[in-house]
Design a protein around this motif. Structure first.
Motif, PDB file in Angstrom:
ATOM      1  N   ILE A   1      -6.543 -16.048  -2.002  1.00 19.01           N
ATOM      2  CA  ILE A   1      -6.910 -16.674  -0.580  1.00 19.01           C
ATOM      3  C   ILE A   1      -4.726 -16.666  -0.122  1.00 19.01           C
ATOM      4  CG2 ILE A   1      -7.470 -17.631   1.229  1.00 19.01           C
ATOM      5  CD1 ILE A   1     -10.231 -17.691   0.462  1.00 19.01           C
ATOM      6  N   VAL A   2      -4.815 -17.800  -1.173  1.00 22.12           N
ATOM      7  CA  VAL A   2      -3.591 -18.549  -0.696  1.00 22.12           C
ATOM      8  C   VAL A   2      -2.039 -17.339  -0.685  1.00 22.12           C
ATOM      9  CG1 VAL A   2      -1.354 -19.649  -1.672  1.00 22.12           C
ATOM     10  CG2 VAL A   2      -3.947 -20.173  -1.161  1.00 22.12           C
ATOM     11  N   ILE A   3      -2.049 -16.886  -2.062  1.00 18.86           N
ATOM     12  CA  ILE A   3      -1.303 -15.621  -2.919  1.00 18.86           C
ATOM     13  C   ILE A   3      -1.655 -13.988  -1.781  1.00 18.86           C
ATOM     14  CG2 ILE A   3      -0.889 -13.866  -4.845  1.00 18.86           C
ATOM     15  CD1 ILE A   3      -1.436 -16.294  -6.324  1.00 18.86           C
ATOM     16  N   GLY A   4      -2.829 -13.819  -1.238  1.00 15.00           N
ATOM     17  CA  GLY A   4      -3.417 -12.779  -0.607  1.00 15.00           C
ATOM     18  C   GLY A   4      -3.798 -13.100   0.468  1.00 15.00           C
ATOM     19  N   GLY A   5      -2.697 -14.273   1.331  1.00 12.93           N
ATOM     20  CA  GLY A   5      -2.452 -15.000   2.205  1.00 12.93           C
ATOM     21  C   GLY A   5      -1.326 -13.168   2.925  1.00 12.93           C
TER      22      GLY A   5
ATOM     23  N   ALA B   1       8.699   0.698  10.015  1.00  6.30           N
ATOM     24  CA  ALA B   1       7.283  -0.371  10.475  1.00  6.30           C
ATOM     25  C   ALA B   1       5.951   0.646   9.619  1.00  6.30           C
ATOM     26  CB  ALA B   1       6.441   0.465  12.297  1.00  6.30           C
ATOM     27  N   ALA B   2       6.238   2.216   9.965  1.00  4.02           N
ATOM     28  CA  ALA B   2       4.905   2.090   8.863  1.00  4.02           C
ATOM     29  C   ALA B   2       5.072   2.208   7.723  1.00  4.02           C
ATOM     30  CB  ALA B   2       5.493   4.278   8.722  1.00  4.02           C
ATOM     31  N   LEU B   3       6.668   2.309   6.405  1.00  2.99           N
ATOM     32  CA  LEU B   3       6.165   1.536   5.294  1.00  2.99           C
ATOM     33  C   LEU B   3       5.737  -0.052   5.199  1.00  2.99           C
ATOM     34  CD1 LEU B   3      10.205   2.967   3.860  1.00  2.99           C
ATOM     35  CD2 LEU B   3       8.028   3.442   3.519  1.00  2.99           C
ATOM     36  N   LEU B   4       5.564  -0.994   6.100  1.00  4.49           N
ATOM     37  CA  LEU B   4       5.365  -2.327   6.409  1.00  4.49           C
ATOM     38  C   LEU B   4       4.237  -2.335   6.060  1.00  4.49           C
ATOM     39  CD1 LEU B   4       8.484  -4.419   8.529  1.00  4.49           C
ATOM     40  CD2 LEU B   4       7.889  -4.293   5.840  1.00  4.49           C
ATOM     41  N   SER B   5       3.849  -1.388   7.358  1.00  9.08           N
ATOM     42  CA  SER B   5       2.081  -0.713   7.262  1.00  9.08           C
ATOM     43  C   SER B   5       1.973  -0.550   6.055  1.00  9.08           C
ATOM     44  CB  SER B   5       1.932  -0.043   8.590  1.00  9.08           C
ATOM     45  OG  SER B   5       0.637  -0.313   8.533  1.00  9.08           O
ATOM     46  N   LEU B   6       2.484  -0.011   4.869  1.00 12.65           N
ATOM     47  CA  LEU B   6       2.038   0.879   4.495  1.00 12.65           C
ATOM     48  C   LEU B   6       1.756  -0.647   3.250  1.00 12.65           C
ATOM     49  CD1 LEU B   6       0.639   2.963   2.019  1.00 12.65           C
ATOM     50  CD2 LEU B   6       2.881   3.802   2.378  1.00 12.65           C
ATOM     51  N   ALA B   7       3.310  -1.262   2.947  1.00 14.76           N
ATOM     52  CA  ALA B   7       3.362  -2.250   2.595  1.00 14.76           C
ATOM     53  C   ALA B   7       2.059  -3.401   2.253  1.00 14.76           C
ATOM     54  CB  ALA B   7       4.440  -2.992   2.182  1.00 14.76           C
ATOM     55  N   GLY B   8       1.729  -3.574   3.938  1.00 13.28           N
ATOM     56  CA  GLY B   8       0.496  -4.029   3.137  1.00 13.28           C
ATOM     57  C   GLY B   8      -0.742  -3.834   3.225  1.00 13.28           C
TER      58      GLY B   8
ATOM     59  N   VAL C   1      -5.087  -4.481  -0.342  1.00 15.90           N
ATOM     60  CA  VAL C   1      -5.745  -3.717  -1.188  1.00 15.90           C
ATOM     61  C   VAL C   1      -5.882  -3.854  -2.764  1.00 15.90           C
ATOM     62  CG1 VAL C   1      -7.232  -1.088  -1.628  1.00 15.90           C
ATOM     63  CG2 VAL C   1      -6.597  -1.501   0.025  1.00 15.90           C
ATOM     64  N   ILE C   2      -4.913  -3.947  -3.530  1.00 14.20           N
ATOM     65  CA  ILE C   2      -4.811  -3.172  -4.793  1.00 14.20           C
ATOM     66  C   ILE C   2      -3.889  -5.046  -5.450  1.00 14.20           C
ATOM     67  CG2 ILE C   2      -2.877  -2.749  -6.311  1.00 14.20           C
ATOM     68  CD1 ILE C   2      -2.422  -0.023  -5.452  1.00 14.20           C
ATOM     69  N   LEU C   3      -3.081  -5.834  -4.718  1.00  8.90           N
ATOM     70  CA  LEU C   3      -2.732  -7.055  -4.917  1.00  8.90           C
ATOM     71  C   LEU C   3      -3.976  -7.823  -4.452  1.00  8.90           C
ATOM     72  CD1 LEU C   3      -1.020  -8.486  -6.140  1.00  8.90           C
ATOM     73  CD2 LEU C   3       0.112  -9.346  -4.478  1.00  8.90           C
ATOM     74  N   TYR C   4      -4.448  -8.173  -4.067  1.00 12.51           N
ATOM     75  CA  TYR C   4      -5.537  -8.783  -3.633  1.00 12.51           C
ATOM     76  C   TYR C   4      -6.741  -8.355  -4.145  1.00 12.51           C
ATOM     77  CZ  TYR C   4      -8.988 -11.692  -0.993  1.00 12.51           C
ATOM     78  OH  TYR C   4     -10.112 -12.179  -0.272  1.00 12.51           O
ATOM     79  N   SER C   5      -7.623  -7.311  -3.089  1.00 15.43           N
ATOM     80  CA  SER C   5      -8.280  -7.314  -3.127  1.00 15.43           C
ATOM     81  C   SER C   5      -9.133  -6.931  -5.357  1.00 15.43           C
ATOM     82  CB  SER C   5      -9.185  -6.252  -2.777  1.00 15.43           C
ATOM     83  OG  SER C   5      -9.050  -6.198  -1.793  1.00 15.43           O
TER      84      SER C   5
ATOM     85  N   SER D   1      -7.877  -0.564   5.196  1.00 13.64           N
ATOM     86  CA  SER D   1      -7.695  -1.456   4.523  1.00 13.64           C
ATOM     87  C   SER D   1      -9.098  -2.424   4.356  1.00 13.64           C
ATOM     88  CB  SER D   1      -6.281  -2.940   4.768  1.00 13.64           C
ATOM     89  OG  SER D   1      -5.288  -1.957   4.348  1.00 13.64           O
ATOM     90  N   SER D   2      -9.950  -2.798   4.956  1.00 10.79           N
ATOM     91  CA  SER D   2     -10.492  -4.130   5.076  1.00 10.79           C
ATOM     92  C   SER D   2     -11.964  -2.552   4.852  1.00 10.79           C
ATOM     93  CB  SER D   2     -11.221  -3.885   6.686  1.00 10.79           C
ATOM     94  OG  SER D   2     -10.352  -5.066   7.281  1.00 10.79           O
TER      95      SER D   2
END
Length: 323
Positions: free
Chosen positions: A290-294, A263-270, A275-279, A207-208
């Motif tokens: 930053i607040v929402i993307g947190g 766990a895999a699906l939650l990680s993918l959601a993160g 990447v998409i919603l925040y970045s 993600s980073s």
């Protein structure tokens, strides 16, 4: 542009395609004839029936395909490091190929859990789509480099590590482990802890890297970020994109295979959230990004909790809210 097999890269892709086609046909024949019953060793066996040689042939072709895939990945990262389509596509193909092998083996060991059966099927479809795209794209875009670029390997390792933002990864792993302990209501096993943290580290690092790829132009204009690997040009844009996508995809296979599907699906959601919603969206749309993307940073403890319990309840959501 005209399709051509003039480059060695395009020719190698075509050979891999033909080899995987042969593996698929042989595998289907093994299934239809029940040939696996006559050759039960791995990776080699002594067939006690003519059909056993069919399974042995299938395993041999699969081994050849694995070697070809490794060589193609190596060639792509050496010769196509500036190609924005070929390098990421080859990397994704390679991860899916070896991920398919991993999932296929694990699902047999675990008596075919539904989430792995589904993942195996979806990977098969995605792998063939990616391979066909690569066959076509390599004939149009591939370039031949008679002499590989002289690169400082030690510096490149440092740059790829920097691309994954290891400090942030470490902080996220702490919250992941916290969720793991709370979910297990005890000290979790070493195996569960190891695979959860490895999968989480890969997801966070991927993600980073994707975030730095998206922000590379902005980073060049800020003193604090101007020396980042992509902004400074030490790594190519294609390398940044391929690295981020590769780590993210590997993380999913690791968590799905060795932890559980939730766990895999939650990680993918993160990953998608960050990447998409925040970045891609929030960072440029609102000062409250930053607040929402947190929320992306609050998903790791849920991953840990799901890894321990295989489910989500109010405790997991409280952890999300606290972070």
């Amino acid at each position: 542009m005209k399709y051509s097999l003039r480059t060695s890269f395009a020719r190698m892709v075509l050979v891999l395609f033909l080899c995987l086609l042969a593996v698929t046909i042989a595998g289907r024949m093994v299934t239809l004839t029940g040939a696996w019953e006559y050759c039960d060793g791995f990776p080699f066996c002594v067939p006690d029936h003519p059909l056993g040689w069919l399974k042995q042939t299938h395993m041999f072709l699969a081994g050849v395909a694995a070697i070809l895939m490794f060589l193609l990945l190596r060639k792509a990262w050496r010769e196509q490091r500036h190609q924005m389509v070929l390098l990421p596509l080859t990397t994704i193909l390679g991860v899916m190929f070896f991920g398919q092998v991993l999932v296929g083996a694990i699902q047999v060991i675990q008596s075919y859990p539904p989430h792995l059966v589904l993942l195996h099927t979806l990977t098969t479809i995605a792998l063939w789509v990616s391979l066909l795209l690569l066959v076509y794209a390599s004939g149009l875009l591939a370039v031949d480099h008679e002499q590989a670029e002289n690169l400082d390997r030690r510096q490149r390792v440092k740059d790829f590590v920097a691309l994954s933002k290891p400090l942030i990864v470490g902080l996220l792993l702490i919250t992941t482990y916290g969720g793991l302990v709370i979910g297990a209501k005890a000290w979790p096993s070493f195996s569960l802890t190891m695979w959860t943290l490895i999968g989480g580290a890969l997801a966070a690092g991927g993600s980073s890297a994707l975030n730095q790829y998206i922000d590379r132009e902005l980073d060049r204009n800020m003193q604090r970020t101007a020396k980042r690997p992509l902004a400074d040009g030490r790594l190519t844009n294609a390398e940044g994109l391929a690295f981020g996508l590769g780590l993210s995809l590997i993380s999913y296979y690791v968590l799905a295979s060795f932890v559980n599907g939730l766990a895999a699906l939650l990680s993918l959601a993160g990953i998608i959230y960050y990447v998409i919603l925040y970045s891609l969206w929030l960072k440029k749309a609102t000062v409250q990004n930053i607040v929402i993307g947190g929320g992306a940073g609050a998903i790791p403890p849920m991953v840990g909790y799901a890894a321990a319990t295989g489910s989500l309840d109010w405790t997991a959501w409280i952890l999300f809210a606290i972070i």
